[in-house]
Design an enzyme around this catalytic site. Structure first.
Site, PDB file in Angstrom:
ATOM      1  N   SER A  19      22.089  33.755  52.974  1.00 51.90           N
ATOM      2  CA  SER A  19      23.401  34.169  52.475  1.00 51.90           C
ATOM      3  C   SER A  19      24.446  34.162  53.584  1.00 51.90           C
ATOM      4  O   SER A  19      24.138  34.329  54.764  1.00 51.90           O
ATOM      5  CB  SER A  19      23.317  35.579  51.875  1.00 51.90           C
ATOM      6  OG  SER A  19      22.347  35.637  50.857  1.00 51.90           O
TER       7      SER A  19
HETATM    8  N1  SAH Z   1      17.981  37.487  51.473  1.00 53.34           N
HETATM    9  C1  SAH Z   1      17.836  36.094  51.799  1.00 53.34           C
HETATM   10  C2  SAH Z   1      18.620  35.219  50.840  1.00 53.34           C
HETATM   11  C3  SAH Z   1      17.750  34.142  50.287  1.00 53.34           C
HETATM   12  S1  SAH Z   1      18.356  33.261  48.874  1.00 53.34           S
HETATM   13  C4  SAH Z   1      18.204  35.820  53.254  1.00 53.34           C
HETATM   14  O1  SAH Z   1      18.654  36.729  53.945  1.00 53.34           O
HETATM   15  O2  SAH Z   1      17.988  34.701  53.722  1.00 53.34           O
HETATM   16  C5  SAH Z   1      17.490  34.080  47.555  1.00 53.34           C
HETATM   17  C6  SAH Z   1      16.002  33.979  47.567  1.00 53.34           C
HETATM   18  O3  SAH Z   1      15.542  34.607  46.372  1.00 53.34           O
HETATM   19  C7  SAH Z   1      15.426  32.567  47.558  1.00 53.34           C
HETATM   20  O4  SAH Z   1      14.599  32.419  48.673  1.00 53.34           O
HETATM   21  C8  SAH Z   1      14.634  32.500  46.234  1.00 53.34           C
HETATM   22  O5  SAH Z   1      13.427  31.765  46.351  1.00 53.34           O
HETATM   23  C9  SAH Z   1      14.344  33.964  45.988  1.00 53.34           C
HETATM   24  N2  SAH Z   1      14.050  34.327  44.585  1.00 53.34           N
HETATM   25  C10 SAH Z   1      14.614  33.856  43.446  1.00 53.34           C
HETATM   26  N3  SAH Z   1      14.100  34.489  42.374  1.00 53.34           N
HETATM   27  C11 SAH Z   1      13.186  35.399  42.851  1.00 53.34           C
HETATM   28  C12 SAH Z   1      12.325  36.359  42.237  1.00 53.34           C
HETATM   29  N4  SAH Z   1      12.286  36.540  40.918  1.00 53.34           N
HETATM   30  N5  SAH Z   1      11.535  37.109  43.033  1.00 53.34           N
HETATM   31  C13 SAH Z   1      11.544  36.957  44.374  1.00 53.34           C
HETATM   32  N6  SAH Z   1      12.332  36.064  45.005  1.00 53.34           N
HETATM   33  C14 SAH Z   1      13.161  35.291  44.264  1.00 53.34           C
END
Ligand code: SAH
Length: 211
Positions: free
Chosen positions: A61
């Site tokens: 993000s």
């Molecule tokens: N907090 C992260 C942002 C990653 S983007 C950071 O600091 O880098 C969001 C992430 O959510 C992705 O990696 C995606 O695979 C994950 N995601 C999507 N749906 C999900 C779910 N139901 N449970 C767990 N992870 C999920």
């Protein structure tokens, strides 16, 4: 100063300019090496205020979004926080820097393995598991705070039920292309819902997410 220290200070200055005033969040983000959470081809851009690809169609993000959501969550030292969407592990590291006890769930096992490696190397104590985070992590519930870092079609009900009294859930809710940030505060069986406009996240996929 290391190669990235100046870039990180510039990022912090920009976050302040954009209105991030929570000094605990500013402090935590100035201590986390974002360049360690960004894949090799993008490390030189690690301190730009933008989301960057981390593989598997996912992104780390934007720093402003991390700062905004972390401030909205208001995670205090020693508090138990659940993160849904570990991704790169950066947000989890910021929460750990705040002194929170962090539990983080990621559905993509390859991303989780990469995040795990970085978190371990930097000695962040974060509990992680692979799976669908839309149903929460009942073994460790209730939580003082829950942060969802992917866009959901609606507030996932199971997450509300895993909040402590007085606890907060921060979750982007909307369509696949645009979301508002929802902040829900629990008081007993009442859930107070506030809304902040205009964010863009990758989709939350799962039982209580997008199919
Ligand atoms: N907090 C992260 C942002 C990653 S983007 C950071 O600091 O880098 C969001 C992430 O959510 C992705 O990696 C995606 O695979 C994950 N995601 C999507 N749906 C999900 C779910 N139901 N449970 C767990 N992870 C999920």
């Amino acid at each position: 100063m290391g190669r990235f220290d100046e870039d990180r200070l510039d990022m912090i200055a920009l976050l302040r300019e954009k209105g991030i005033a929570d000094e605990r969040v500013i402090g935590a983000m100035s201590r986390v090496d974002r360049h360690r959470f960004v894949p090799e081809p993008f490390t030189s851009r690690a301190y730009e205020d933008s989301a960057l690809p981390i593989g598997k169609g996912q992104t780390i993000s934007q720093p402003y979004t991390v700062a905004f959501m972390t401030a909205a969550l208001g995670a205090g030292s020693g508090e138990k926080i659940l993160e849904v969407g570990t991704g790169s592990g950066y947000q989890a590291a910021v929460l750990a820097e705040l002194g929170a006890r962090v539990f983080s769930i990621e559905r993509n096992l390859e991303l989780l393995a990469a995040a795990r490696k970085v978190l371990d190397r930097l000695h962040y104590r974060v509990a992680t598991r692979g799976g669908d985070g839309t149903v929460g992590w009942s073994e460790f519930a209730p939580f003082d705070g829950i942060i969802v870092t992917a866009g959901a079609p609606d507030v996932p009900g199971p997450l509300l039920r895993q909040l402590k009294d007085g606890g907060k859930l921060v979750v982007p809710v909307g369509t696949l292309s645009r979301q508002s940030l929802i902040v829900v505060t629990r008081s007993g069986e009442h859930f107070d819902r506030r809304e902040v406009e205009g964010f863009k996240f990758v989709p939350l996929i799962g039982k209580m997410g997008w199919q």
